[in-house]
Motif scaffolding. Sequence first.
Motif, mmCIF file in Angstrom:
data_model
loop_
_atom_site.group_PDB
_atom_site.id
_atom_site.type_symbol
_atom_site.label_atom_id
_atom_site.label_comp_id
_atom_site.label_asym_id
_atom_site.label_seq_id
_atom_site.Cartn_x
_atom_site.Cartn_y
_atom_site.Cartn_z
ATOM 1 N N ARG A 40 74.131 39.640 28.946
ATOM 2 C CA ARG A 40 74.332 39.017 27.640
ATOM 3 C C ARG A 40 75.536 38.081 27.651
ATOM 4 N N THR A 41 76.647 38.477 28.266
ATOM 5 C CA THR A 41 77.830 37.616 28.271
ATOM 6 C C THR A 41 77.565 36.329 29.042
ATOM 7 N N ALA A 42 76.756 36.407 30.088
ATOM 8 C CA ALA A 42 76.435 35.202 30.849
ATOM 9 C C ALA A 42 75.557 34.261 30.028
ATOM 10 N N ARG A 43 74.765 34.818 29.116
ATOM 11 C CA ARG A 43 73.840 34.007 28.335
ATOM 12 C C ARG A 43 74.390 33.608 26.969
ATOM 13 N N ASP A 44 75.557 34.106 26.599
ATOM 14 C CA ASP A 44 76.095 33.825 25.270
ATOM 15 C C ASP A 44 76.203 32.333 24.985
ATOM 16 N N THR A 45 76.703 31.576 25.947
ATOM 17 C CA THR A 45 76.860 30.136 25.736
ATOM 18 C C THR A 45 75.508 29.472 25.525
ATOM 19 N N ASP A 46 74.530 29.853 26.351
ATOM 20 C CA ASP A 46 73.182 29.296 26.193
ATOM 21 C C ASP A 46 72.588 29.677 24.844
ATOM 22 N N GLU A 47 72.802 30.923 24.431
ATOM 23 C CA GLU A 47 72.259 31.378 23.149
ATOM 24 C C GLU A 47 72.926 30.657 21.984
ATOM 25 N N GLU A 99 65.011 28.637 27.292
ATOM 26 C CA GLU A 99 64.252 29.388 28.302
ATOM 27 C C GLU A 99 64.570 28.881 29.697
ATOM 28 N N LEU A 100 64.668 27.562 29.860
ATOM 29 C CA LEU A 100 64.983 27.005 31.177
ATOM 30 C C LEU A 100 66.396 27.384 31.618
ATOM 31 N N SER A 101 67.327 27.418 30.676
ATOM 32 C CA SER A 101 68.716 27.738 31.035
ATOM 33 C C SER A 101 68.897 29.213 31.353
ATOM 34 N N THR A 102 68.079 30.094 30.775
ATOM 35 C CA THR A 102 68.221 31.526 31.035
ATOM 36 C C THR A 102 67.345 32.000 32.183
ATOM 37 N N ALA A 103 66.500 31.130 32.713
ATOM 38 C CA ALA A 103 65.609 31.510 33.815
ATOM 39 C C ALA A 103 66.320 31.439 35.165
ATOM 40 N N ARG A 104 67.551 31.002 35.179
ATOM 41 C CA ARG A 104 68.289 30.830 36.435
ATOM 42 C C ARG A 104 68.430 32.099 37.194
#
Length: 104
Positions: A40-47, A99-104
Amino acid sequence: MALFSRAFVRRRAISLATSLSVMATSFALAQDPKHDPEVRTARDTDEQQFRFDSDLAMSNMNRSTLMTPTGDIDRDLVDVMVPHHQGAIDMARAEIRYELSTAR
């Protein structure tokens, strides 16, 4: 003489209800306890970027649908539906970017 027509008030009420529903859903999904905190912390910026893009699309759509009726119901419908569907396209693009940014 009424300050606002019934149709105007009805459209604004529907628009407000839709906006509140989208915000409540976004908030509920963001609070989902099933997500792993480290992921979640890695995805916070994307979210946060997704939420910003989605809220911006919704705001632009709502602002664009504010119009003074011309008396031509067909023209008025088109004047409201074009920004409505453009808002849907903008929100879909925000979702795809997320979706593209979190698929990494």
